[in-house]
Enzyme design. Structure first.
Site, PDB file in Angstrom:
ATOM      1  N   ARG A 101       0.789  -1.185   0.127  1.00 40.05           N
ATOM      2  CA  ARG A 101       0.007  -0.066  -0.037  1.00 40.05           C
ATOM      3  C   ARG A 101       0.812   1.324   0.212  1.00 40.05           C
ATOM      4  NH1 ARG A 101      -5.506   1.670   3.416  1.00 40.05           N
ATOM      5  NH2 ARG A 101      -6.185  -0.032   1.698  1.00 40.05           N
ATOM      6  N   HIS A 128      -7.130   0.877  -6.831  1.00 41.67           N
ATOM      7  CA  HIS A 128      -7.593  -0.063  -5.545  1.00 41.67           C
ATOM      8  C   HIS A 128      -8.053  -1.315  -5.777  1.00 41.67           C
ATOM      9  CE1 HIS A 128      -7.823  -1.085  -1.268  1.00 41.67           C
ATOM     10  NE2 HIS A 128      -8.689  -0.217  -0.832  1.00 41.67           N
ATOM     11  N   GLN A 131     -10.025  -3.798  -3.461  1.00 43.57           N
ATOM     12  CA  GLN A 131     -11.391  -3.408  -2.967  1.00 43.57           C
ATOM     13  C   GLN A 131     -12.351  -3.704  -4.087  1.00 43.57           C
ATOM     14  OE1 GLN A 131     -12.246  -1.309  -0.152  1.00 43.57           O
ATOM     15  NE2 GLN A 131     -14.412  -2.142  -0.938  1.00 43.57           N
ATOM     16  N   ASP A 222     -16.733   7.495  -1.629  1.00 41.49           N
ATOM     17  CA  ASP A 222     -15.475   7.051  -0.846  1.00 41.49           C
ATOM     18  C   ASP A 222     -15.306   8.593  -0.353  1.00 41.49           C
ATOM     19  OD1 ASP A 222     -13.117   6.533  -0.048  1.00 41.49           O
ATOM     20  OD2 ASP A 222     -11.926   6.706  -1.960  1.00 41.49           O
ATOM     21  N   CYS A 262     -16.392   2.130   0.439  1.00 34.78           N
ATOM     22  CA  CYS A 262     -15.173   1.420   0.655  1.00 34.78           C
ATOM     23  C   CYS A 262     -14.926   1.325   2.034  1.00 34.78           C
ATOM     24  CB  CYS A 262     -13.990   1.471  -0.356  1.00 34.78           C
ATOM     25  SG  CYS A 262     -13.710   3.277  -0.119  1.00 34.78           S
ATOM     26  N   ARG A 290     -14.209  -8.481   1.472  1.00 38.88           N
ATOM     27  CA  ARG A 290     -12.560  -8.171   1.198  1.00 38.88           C
ATOM     28  C   ARG A 290     -11.929  -9.359   1.508  1.00 38.88           C
ATOM     29  NH1 ARG A 290     -10.487  -2.961   1.234  1.00 38.88           N
ATOM     30  NH2 ARG A 290      -8.657  -4.179   0.452  1.00 38.88           N
TER      31      ARG A 290
HETATM   32  N1  NVA Z   1      -9.487   7.215  -1.560  1.00 42.04           N
HETATM   33  C1  NVA Z   1      -9.351   6.608  -0.292  1.00 42.04           C
HETATM   34  C2  NVA Z   1      -9.509   5.092   0.056  1.00 42.04           C
HETATM   35  C3  NVA Z   1      -9.125   4.297   1.175  1.00 42.04           C
HETATM   36  C4  NVA Z   1      -9.504   2.881   1.445  1.00 42.04           C
HETATM   37  C5  NVA Z   1      -8.041   6.755   0.220  1.00 42.04           C
HETATM   38  O1  NVA Z   1      -7.078   6.554  -0.664  1.00 42.04           O
HETATM   39  O2  NVA Z   1      -7.323   7.230   1.327  1.00 42.04           O
HETATM   40  N1   CP Z   2     -11.382   0.193   2.160  1.00 44.87           N
HETATM   41  C1   CP Z   2     -10.159   0.066   2.627  1.00 44.87           C
HETATM   42  O1   CP Z   2      -9.046  -0.311   1.942  1.00 44.87           O
HETATM   43  O2   CP Z   2      -9.928   0.015   4.189  1.00 44.87           O
HETATM   44  P1   CP Z   2      -8.545   0.232   4.907  1.00 44.87           P
HETATM   45  O3   CP Z   2      -8.100   1.609   4.586  1.00 44.87           O
HETATM   46  O4   CP Z   2      -9.013   0.365   6.238  1.00 44.87           O
HETATM   47  O5   CP Z   2      -7.836  -0.945   4.439  1.00 44.87           O
END
Ligand code: NVA
Ligand code: CP
Length: 305
Positions: A101, A128, A131, A222, A262, A290
């Site tokens: 990540r 993502h 997801q 989101d 999400c 997930r």
């Molecule tokens: N768009 C959000 C998704 C988190 C799962 C982010 O990148 O923080």
């Molecule tokens: N939706 C998602 O990826 O959640 P987290 O940021 O908690 O992993």
């Protein structure tokens, strides 16, 4: 059967339509109790916070019989400037699979180039994909099929929206993305989704949330400020306010429509408390999925049968 073994998943577009369907099928079988076994090791290298992705990947690997190593950047040499090329080649010698990540998609691509083991995008600023595998599984469970359904995403046109566009196009769903003008999805991803859809399904980008929501089977949103954009959180609120999923926007969707997010959610910003806690919300099933979708992904990339 598609040959998944040893591949990377950096973008949802790394999969074709049949491969997405196969992963969803395996995820459904695993959810229904199918047992698979491996003794391999997954590394989690997360440069951003995570609850769902971190825990669901870990539990998926444990349930498969494998092990997980949390490669916290703060206590490894990556935060002290060791080059990605070197870290990737070393981790390749220890691990069987690596989920990352991070911020830049380019960094993921470098990891994938230098590590021969499968590298999975566990969220980048661009995409993502994990997801969206869970999201498609959730939609399939609710409606019994995917083809021909319309999913409307309202909010920020970034990582989740990008992978949704690609995922919907791959499985034959119509996708509409409504964002403020300055937060539209990346034109390259839009073109990619349109190329996959080949005019057989709708790929629409608009600034009109109400037109986008009309008759949709799925409404999705989101956060308005993603990880790394915290300093913009307050200034973004008035710009994104018309893109909130609330009772009024939901009333424009199909009467049987479901609502997805999400998570994590900011109630009162991108979604109202009434909608996320309401009868049309499927966000907890979506979060559970997930686990099943990623277990299917891990098993497939590791060649576990
Ligand atoms: N768009 C959000 C998704 C988190 C799962 C982010 O990148 O923080
Ligand atoms: N939706 C998602 O990826 O959640 P987290 O940021 O908690 O992993």
């Amino acid at each position: 059967m598609a040959a998944f073994t040893g591949r990377d998943l950096l973008s949802l577009a790394d999969l074709d339509a049949d491969e997405v369907k196969q992963l969803l099928q395996l995820a459904a079988e695993l959810k229904a109790g199918k047992q698979l076994h491996c003794n391999q090791v997954l590394g989690l290298l997360f440069y951003k916070a995570s609850t769902r992705t971190r825990v669901s990947f870990s539990v998926a690997m444990y349930q498969l019989g494998g092990q997980v190593i949390d490669l916290n950047p703060d206590v490894t040499q990556v935060s002290r400037g060791e080059p990605v090329e070197d870290t990737a080649r070393v981790l390749d010698r220890y691990l069987d699979i690596l989920a990352i990540r991070t911020f830049e998609q380019q960094q993921l691509e470098t990891f994938a180039r230098y590590a021969k083991i499968p590298v999975i995008n566990a969220l980048s600023d661009l995409e993502h994909p994990c997801q969206i595998l869970a999201d498609l599984l959730t939609v399939q469970e609710c409606f019994g099929n995917l083809e021909g359904l319309t999913l409307t995403y309202v909010g920020d046109g970034n990582n989740v929206a990008h992978s949704l566009m690609l995922g919907c196009a791959l499985v034959g769903m119509n996708v509409r993305v409504a964002t403020p003008a300055e937060f539209a999805p990346d034109a390259k991803v839009v073109a990619q989704a349109q190329a996959i859809a080949q005019n057989k399904t709708e790929v629409t980008v608009t600034q009109d949330p109400e037109a986008a929501a009309k008759g949709a089977a799925v409404l999705y949103t989101d956060v308005w400020a993603s990880m790394g954009q915290e300093s913009q959180a307050t200034s973004r609120i008035p710009v994104f306010q018309p893109y909130q999923i609330n009772e009024q926007l939901l009333s424009l969707a199909d009467a049987e429509a479901i609502v997805l997010h999400c998570l994590p959610a900011h109630r009162g910003e991108e979604i109202t408390d009434g909608v996320i806690e309401g009868s049309q919300s499927r966000v907890w099933d979506q979060a559970e999925n997930r686990l099943h979708a990623q277990k299917a992904l891990l098993a497939s990339l590791l060649g576990v049968e």
